[in-house]
Scaffold this motif. Structure first.
Motif, short mmCIF file in Angstrom:
data_model
loop_
_atom_site.label_atom_id
_atom_site.label_comp_id
_atom_site.label_asym_id
_atom_site.label_seq_id
_atom_site.Cartn_x
_atom_site.Cartn_y
_atom_site.Cartn_z
N UNK A 55 0.84 -1.21 0.00
CA UNK A 55 0.00 0.00 0.00
C UNK A 55 0.87 1.26 0.00
N UNK A 56 1.89 1.26 0.86
CA UNK A 56 2.79 2.42 0.94
C UNK A 56 3.49 2.63 -0.39
N UNK A 57 4.04 1.56 -0.97
CA UNK A 57 4.77 1.66 -2.23
C UNK A 57 3.89 2.15 -3.38
N UNK A 58 2.59 1.80 -3.33
CA UNK A 58 1.66 2.20 -4.38
C UNK A 58 1.06 3.59 -4.14
N UNK A 59 1.43 4.23 -3.03
CA UNK A 59 0.87 5.54 -2.71
C UNK A 59 -0.58 5.46 -2.26
N UNK A 60 -1.01 4.30 -1.77
CA UNK A 60 -2.40 4.10 -1.37
C UNK A 60 -2.57 3.94 0.14
N UNK A 61 -1.55 4.27 0.89
CA UNK A 61 -1.65 4.22 2.35
C UNK A 61 -2.09 5.61 2.80
N UNK A 62 -3.40 5.81 2.79
CA UNK A 62 -3.98 7.12 3.06
C UNK A 62 -3.67 7.60 4.47
N UNK A 63 -3.84 6.71 5.43
CA UNK A 63 -3.53 7.00 6.83
C UNK A 63 -2.72 5.83 7.36
N UNK A 64 -1.63 6.14 8.05
CA UNK A 64 -0.80 5.11 8.67
C UNK A 64 -0.35 5.67 10.02
N UNK A 65 -0.98 5.16 11.08
CA UNK A 65 -0.71 5.64 12.43
C UNK A 65 0.01 4.57 13.23
N UNK A 66 0.94 5.01 14.07
CA UNK A 66 1.62 4.10 14.98
C UNK A 66 1.29 4.48 16.41
N UNK A 67 1.29 3.46 17.27
CA UNK A 67 1.14 3.66 18.70
C UNK A 67 2.52 3.43 19.31
N UNK A 68 2.99 4.40 20.08
CA UNK A 68 4.33 4.34 20.67
C UNK A 68 4.20 4.35 22.18
N UNK A 69 4.84 3.38 22.82
CA UNK A 69 4.88 3.30 24.28
C UNK A 69 6.33 3.10 24.69
N UNK A 70 6.79 3.87 25.64
CA UNK A 70 8.16 3.76 26.15
C UNK A 70 9.18 3.78 25.01
N UNK A 71 8.92 4.61 24.00
CA UNK A 71 9.86 4.79 22.90
C UNK A 71 9.82 3.72 21.82
N UNK A 72 8.94 2.73 21.95
CA UNK A 72 8.86 1.65 20.96
C UNK A 72 7.48 1.60 20.32
N UNK A 73 7.45 1.23 19.06
CA UNK A 73 6.18 1.07 18.36
C UNK A 73 5.55 -0.25 18.82
N UNK A 74 4.33 -0.15 19.32
CA UNK A 74 3.62 -1.32 19.84
C UNK A 74 2.34 -1.60 19.04
#
Length: 182
Positions: A55-74
């Motif tokens: 999706x990212x490579x095709x430009x179709x990742x409209x929203x991509x959110x990460x949750x970060x806890x204690x400095x790490x993506x969880x």
């Protein structure tokens, strides 16, 4: 004295969580989180991390959110556009949504869902579809509707959430990235 599971979940909930847009430096962590979250799940295809990358490579990742806890993506959630056979526009597909196994059932997935849906609304989206457990996604307002379908899927597992009280009528198609094979 043993620590009960409830105490452990409460301790995890007390961790400060930040939800933000993905950055290029997050790509490997997103792949690791997604792979771990779906590993061994009976409903998983094993391609969920590949789908996010495609999706990212095709430009179709409209929203991509990460949750970060204690400095790490969880956790991570992906949103991409969908097509509807009746020509309706402004609809998006939610997923995959991933939380590291040791952080599941702690509210992180719910926070990612709420943030993604709020972003869609703020961006003027008309609605969102999701393929998944009706019991979980129903909590966020998703529901199965006869007039909106996804081929080869039990209808109760394909659900919609309209942001403007109108529903399209047709078959939904996800981005080509969802056809990726591992």
């Amino acid at each position: 004295m043993r620590n009960s599971g409830g105490d452990e979940r409460a301790a995890r909930r007390s961790v400060t969580l930040q939800i933000r847009d993905e950055a290029a430096a997050d790509f490997a962590a997103i792949e690791a989180v997604t792979t771990a979250a779906f590993r061994g799940a009976s409903y998983a295809s094993g391609t969920e991390a590949l789908i996010v990358t495609a999706l990212r490579d095709a430009g179709e990742l409209t929203i991509s959110l990460v949750a970060v806890a204690a400095g790490s993506i969880v956790g991570h959630v992906a949103i991409s556009p969908v097509k509807i056979s009746d020509g309706t526009t402004g609809w998006f597909g939610l997923g995959p949504i991933s939380v590291l196994p040791q952080h599941q059932r702690s509210g992180i997935g719910s926070q990612l869902m709420e943030a993604a849906l709020a972003r869609l609304r703020a961006d003027g989206a008309r609605g969102c579809v999701v393929l998944g457990d009706p019991g979980y996604y129903g909590r966020f307002g998703f529901r199965a509707e006869q007039q909106v379908t996804l081929a080869d899927v039990p209808p109760e597992y394909f659900q919609v959430l309209s942001f403007d009280a109108t529903l399209p009528q047709g078959r939904v198609s996800y981005a080509v990235a969802f056809d990726v094979h591992g």
